[in-house]
Design a protein around this motif. Structure first.
Motif, PDB file in Angstrom:
ATOM      1  N   VAL A   1       0.810  -1.307  -0.070  1.00  0.00           N
ATOM      2  CA  VAL A   1      -0.011  -0.107   0.093  1.00  0.00           C
ATOM      3  C   VAL A   1       0.800   1.062   0.013  1.00  0.00           C
ATOM      4  O   VAL A   1       0.633   2.110  -0.919  1.00  0.00           O
ATOM      5  CB  VAL A   1      -1.006  -0.055   1.299  1.00  0.00           C
ATOM      6  N   LEU A   2       1.696   1.353   0.942  1.00  0.00           N
ATOM      7  CA  LEU A   2       2.412   2.720   1.115  1.00  0.00           C
ATOM      8  C   LEU A   2       3.491   3.091   0.266  1.00  0.00           C
ATOM      9  O   LEU A   2       3.860   4.338   0.145  1.00  0.00           O
ATOM     10  CB  LEU A   2       2.913   2.821   2.758  1.00  0.00           C
ATOM     11  N   ASN A   3       3.966   2.143  -0.587  1.00  0.00           N
ATOM     12  CA  ASN A   3       4.845   2.495  -1.418  1.00  0.00           C
ATOM     13  C   ASN A   3       4.549   2.295  -2.928  1.00  0.00           C
ATOM     14  O   ASN A   3       5.398   1.695  -3.766  1.00  0.00           O
ATOM     15  CB  ASN A   3       6.390   2.027  -1.247  1.00  0.00           C
ATOM     16  N   ARG A   4       3.329   2.230  -3.414  1.00  0.00           N
ATOM     17  CA  ARG A   4       2.676   1.875  -4.518  1.00  0.00           C
ATOM     18  C   ARG A   4       2.617   3.261  -5.383  1.00  0.00           C
ATOM     19  O   ARG A   4       2.044   4.245  -4.925  1.00  0.00           O
ATOM     20  CB  ARG A   4       1.627   1.283  -4.380  1.00  0.00           C
ATOM     21  N   ARG A   5       2.553   3.175  -6.833  1.00  0.00           N
ATOM     22  CA  ARG A   5       2.295   4.109  -7.615  1.00  0.00           C
ATOM     23  C   ARG A   5       0.852   4.049  -8.008  1.00  0.00           C
ATOM     24  O   ARG A   5       0.333   3.175  -7.556  1.00  0.00           O
ATOM     25  CB  ARG A   5       3.017   3.982  -9.120  1.00  0.00           C
ATOM     26  N   ILE A   6       0.262   5.128  -8.415  1.00  0.00           N
ATOM     27  CA  ILE A   6      -1.135   5.239  -8.515  1.00  0.00           C
ATOM     28  C   ILE A   6      -1.596   4.402 -10.017  1.00  0.00           C
ATOM     29  O   ILE A   6      -0.849   4.214 -10.548  1.00  0.00           O
ATOM     30  CB  ILE A   6      -1.586   6.836  -9.091  1.00  0.00           C
TER      31      ILE A   6
ATOM     32  N   LEU B   1      -8.030  -8.085   3.561  1.00  0.00           N
ATOM     33  CA  LEU B   1      -9.161  -7.318   3.235  1.00  0.00           C
ATOM     34  C   LEU B   1      -8.847  -5.876   3.329  1.00  0.00           C
ATOM     35  O   LEU B   1      -9.207  -5.002   2.435  1.00  0.00           O
ATOM     36  CB  LEU B   1     -10.427  -7.616   3.739  1.00  0.00           C
ATOM     37  N   VAL B   2      -8.438  -5.520   4.452  1.00  0.00           N
ATOM     38  CA  VAL B   2      -8.063  -4.221   4.469  1.00  0.00           C
ATOM     39  C   VAL B   2      -6.963  -3.388   3.690  1.00  0.00           C
ATOM     40  O   VAL B   2      -7.311  -2.427   3.133  1.00  0.00           O
ATOM     41  CB  VAL B   2      -7.595  -3.637   6.014  1.00  0.00           C
ATOM     42  N   ILE B   3      -6.047  -4.341   3.293  1.00  0.00           N
ATOM     43  CA  ILE B   3      -5.186  -3.864   2.425  1.00  0.00           C
ATOM     44  C   ILE B   3      -6.015  -3.859   0.919  1.00  0.00           C
ATOM     45  O   ILE B   3      -5.430  -2.732   0.277  1.00  0.00           O
ATOM     46  CB  ILE B   3      -3.948  -5.056   2.456  1.00  0.00           C
ATOM     47  N   GLU B   4      -6.555  -4.864   0.549  1.00  0.00           N
ATOM     48  CA  GLU B   4      -7.303  -4.898  -0.655  1.00  0.00           C
ATOM     49  C   GLU B   4      -8.114  -3.682  -0.846  1.00  0.00           C
ATOM     50  O   GLU B   4      -8.237  -2.760  -2.045  1.00  0.00           O
ATOM     51  CB  GLU B   4      -8.013  -6.047  -0.910  1.00  0.00           C
ATOM     52  N   LEU B   5      -8.827  -3.233   0.072  1.00  0.00           N
ATOM     53  CA  LEU B   5      -9.848  -2.289   0.290  1.00  0.00           C
ATOM     54  C   LEU B   5      -9.161  -0.852   0.171  1.00  0.00           C
ATOM     55  O   LEU B   5      -9.457   0.212  -0.469  1.00  0.00           O
ATOM     56  CB  LEU B   5     -10.683  -2.110   1.151  1.00  0.00           C
ATOM     57  N   ALA B   6      -7.911  -0.724   0.586  1.00  0.00           N
ATOM     58  CA  ALA B   6      -6.990   0.221   0.648  1.00  0.00           C
ATOM     59  C   ALA B   6      -6.446   0.696  -0.676  1.00  0.00           C
ATOM     60  O   ALA B   6      -6.526   1.709  -1.346  1.00  0.00           O
ATOM     61  CB  ALA B   6      -6.000   0.285   1.738  1.00  0.00           C
ATOM     62  N   GLN B   7      -6.125  -0.347  -1.329  1.00  0.00           N
ATOM     63  CA  GLN B   7      -5.541  -0.028  -2.672  1.00  0.00           C
ATOM     64  C   GLN B   7      -6.697   0.175  -3.470  1.00  0.00           C
ATOM     65  O   GLN B   7      -6.595   1.017  -4.349  1.00  0.00           O
ATOM     66  CB  GLN B   7      -5.075  -1.872  -3.238  1.00  0.00           C
ATOM     67  N   LEU B   8      -7.992  -0.207  -3.545  1.00  0.00           N
ATOM     68  CA  LEU B   8      -9.032  -0.078  -4.367  1.00  0.00           C
ATOM     69  C   LEU B   8      -9.579   1.440  -3.869  1.00  0.00           C
ATOM     70  O   LEU B   8      -9.673   2.282  -5.088  1.00  0.00           O
ATOM     71  CB  LEU B   8     -10.083  -0.901  -3.925  1.00  0.00           C
TER      72      LEU B   8
END
Length: 208
Positions: free
Chosen positions: A87-92, A163-170
């Motif tokens: 999550v924290l170090n990902r591009r848009i 699930l929290v990670i996936e929802l944050a990515q979304l």
């Protein structure tokens, strides 16, 4: 000429906003931790001229004397690695729902991809560290642990965390929401629970 200037300005604004957006959640995370440090320092009345010494002195003292502190530190460190990776170090990502049903196979569009295996392996150590750190809280005070309860407890936590990670990515367009990621992460957590139980039984058997 006007279009050229507009393109340059557009690129400058875009790159500037992107440079601020990409580390945004990492900055929020670090700021949140900093405020805990601030509250702790204020509560213990640390003096500003000695604050660096006080920080390291308190930390190393706790790390040396407290096994629980060492366990939580290792778990927090590994959790931070997962969050930075996911999550924290990902591009848009323009279309976070573009691969919602993808990512199940080792080959995608004729190309070898190890993402599924990586997701699985990433959460095996996480579940082991989680059980190692919070065994009493998750499994009770008894020194005898049960396989089913061990696996179930850690699998639930890993599933919710994933699930929290996936929802944050979304929500923040920082990757793609994939059911396969959620499945492999959770499976990795379950396997980690089995490995922890097996290791615990072996160690307990040797001590008898």
């Amino acid at each position: 000429m006007g279009n050229r200037i507009f393109d340059i300005l557009n690129k400058i604004v875009y790159n500037t906003l992107l440079a601020l957006y990409q580390p945004f959640w990492a900055a929020i995370f670090l700021s949140f931790l900093f405020m805990f440090l601030y509250l702790y320092a204020k509560e213990h009345k640390w003096k500003k001229e000695n604050i660096v010494y006080d920080i390291f002195s308190t930390w190393f003292s706790a790390f040396k004397l407290s096994q629980a502190f060492r366990k939580i530190f290792i778990l927090a460190f590994y959790t931070a690695l997962i969050l930075l990776r996911t999550v924290l170090n990902r591009r848009i990502w323009e279309d976070p729902l573009g691969k919602i049903f993808g990512g199940w196979k080792l080959y995608e569009n004729g190309q070898l991809t190890t993402e599924a295996i990586e997701n699985f392996m990433l959460f095996v150590p996480f579940s082991i560290l989680l059980l190692w750190t919070f065994q009493k809280e998750l499994l009770g005070e008894s020194k005898r642990i049960v396989l089913g309860k061990t696996v179930w407890q850690v699998t639930k936590i890993v599933a919710v965390f994933s699930l929290v990670i996936e929802l944050a990515q979304l929500l923040f367009h920082l990757g793609t929401f994939q059911i396969s990621d959620l499945t492999y992460n959770t499976l990795g957590g379950a396997v980690g629970g089995v490995l922890y139980y097996s290791g615990y039984r072996i160690i307990r058997g040797r001590r008898k």
